[in-house]
Design a protein around this motif. Sequence first.
Motif, short mmCIF file in Angstrom:
data_model
loop_
_atom_site.label_atom_id
_atom_site.label_comp_id
_atom_site.label_asym_id
_atom_site.label_seq_id
_atom_site.Cartn_x
_atom_site.Cartn_y
_atom_site.Cartn_z
N GLN A 63 23.59 27.35 80.90
CA GLN A 63 22.17 27.41 81.26
C GLN A 63 21.86 28.62 82.13
N GLN A 64 22.76 28.92 83.05
CA GLN A 64 22.58 30.09 83.91
C GLN A 64 22.58 31.37 83.08
N ARG A 65 23.51 31.48 82.14
CA ARG A 65 23.57 32.67 81.30
C ARG A 65 22.31 32.81 80.45
N ILE A 66 21.81 31.70 79.93
CA ILE A 66 20.58 31.74 79.13
C ILE A 66 19.41 32.22 79.98
N ARG A 67 19.29 31.69 81.19
CA ARG A 67 18.20 32.11 82.08
C ARG A 67 18.30 33.60 82.39
N GLU A 68 19.51 34.06 82.70
CA GLU A 68 19.70 35.48 83.01
C GLU A 68 19.37 36.36 81.81
N MET A 69 19.76 35.93 80.63
CA MET A 69 19.47 36.70 79.42
C MET A 69 17.97 36.74 79.17
N GLN A 70 17.29 35.62 79.32
CA GLN A 70 15.84 35.58 79.12
C GLN A 70 15.12 36.46 80.13
N GLU A 71 15.58 36.45 81.38
CA GLU A 71 14.98 37.30 82.41
C GLU A 71 15.15 38.78 82.04
N ARG A 72 16.34 39.10 81.56
CA ARG A 72 16.60 40.49 81.18
C ARG A 72 15.70 40.90 80.01
N PHE A 73 15.50 40.00 79.07
CA PHE A 73 14.62 40.29 77.93
C PHE A 73 13.21 40.57 78.42
N VAL A 100 33.01 19.65 82.24
CA VAL A 100 31.95 19.70 81.22
C VAL A 100 30.62 20.07 81.86
N SER A 101 30.32 19.49 83.02
CA SER A 101 29.09 19.83 83.73
C SER A 101 29.08 21.29 84.16
N GLU A 102 30.23 21.78 84.58
CA GLU A 102 30.33 23.18 84.98
C GLU A 102 30.04 24.10 83.80
N VAL A 103 30.60 23.78 82.64
CA VAL A 103 30.38 24.60 81.45
C VAL A 103 28.90 24.58 81.07
N ALA A 104 28.29 23.41 81.10
CA ALA A 104 26.87 23.30 80.77
C ALA A 104 26.02 24.09 81.76
N ALA A 105 26.35 24.01 83.03
CA ALA A 105 25.59 24.74 84.05
C ALA A 105 25.74 26.25 83.87
N LEU A 106 26.95 26.70 83.57
CA LEU A 106 27.17 28.13 83.34
C LEU A 106 26.39 28.62 82.13
N GLN A 140 27.24 37.67 72.62
CA GLN A 140 28.14 37.64 73.77
C GLN A 140 28.00 36.32 74.52
N ASN A 141 26.78 35.85 74.67
CA ASN A 141 26.53 34.58 75.35
C ASN A 141 27.20 33.43 74.60
N MET A 142 27.02 33.40 73.28
CA MET A 142 27.63 32.34 72.48
C MET A 142 29.15 32.41 72.53
N THR A 143 29.68 33.63 72.49
CA THR A 143 31.13 33.80 72.55
C THR A 143 31.69 33.29 73.87
N GLN A 144 31.02 33.61 74.96
CA GLN A 144 31.47 33.13 76.27
C GLN A 144 31.40 31.61 76.34
N THR A 145 30.36 31.03 75.77
CA THR A 145 30.24 29.57 75.75
C THR A 145 31.39 28.95 74.98
#
Length: 60
Positions: A12-22, A4-10, A38-43
């Motif tokens: 958060q990482q995807r959100i940060r990467e997406m925001q940086e790209r934006f 569960v912690s791994e999923v949460a960390a992944l 895509q981010n929500m689907t992966q989650t």
Amino acid sequence: MSRVSEVAALQQQRIREMQERFKKEELSDDIKMQLMVQNMTQTLNDISQTLAIIADRKPN
């Protein structure tokens, strides 16, 4: 670290990467929406996999 912690960390990482790209790129609203979906689907895939792992570990 629990699954569960791994999923949460992944997530958060995807959100940060997406925001940086934006911030770095001029993206249309359509592209931003596609990236967010895509981010929500992966989650959801991560959550499904986690639930399957938990289900496999539980004795019947």
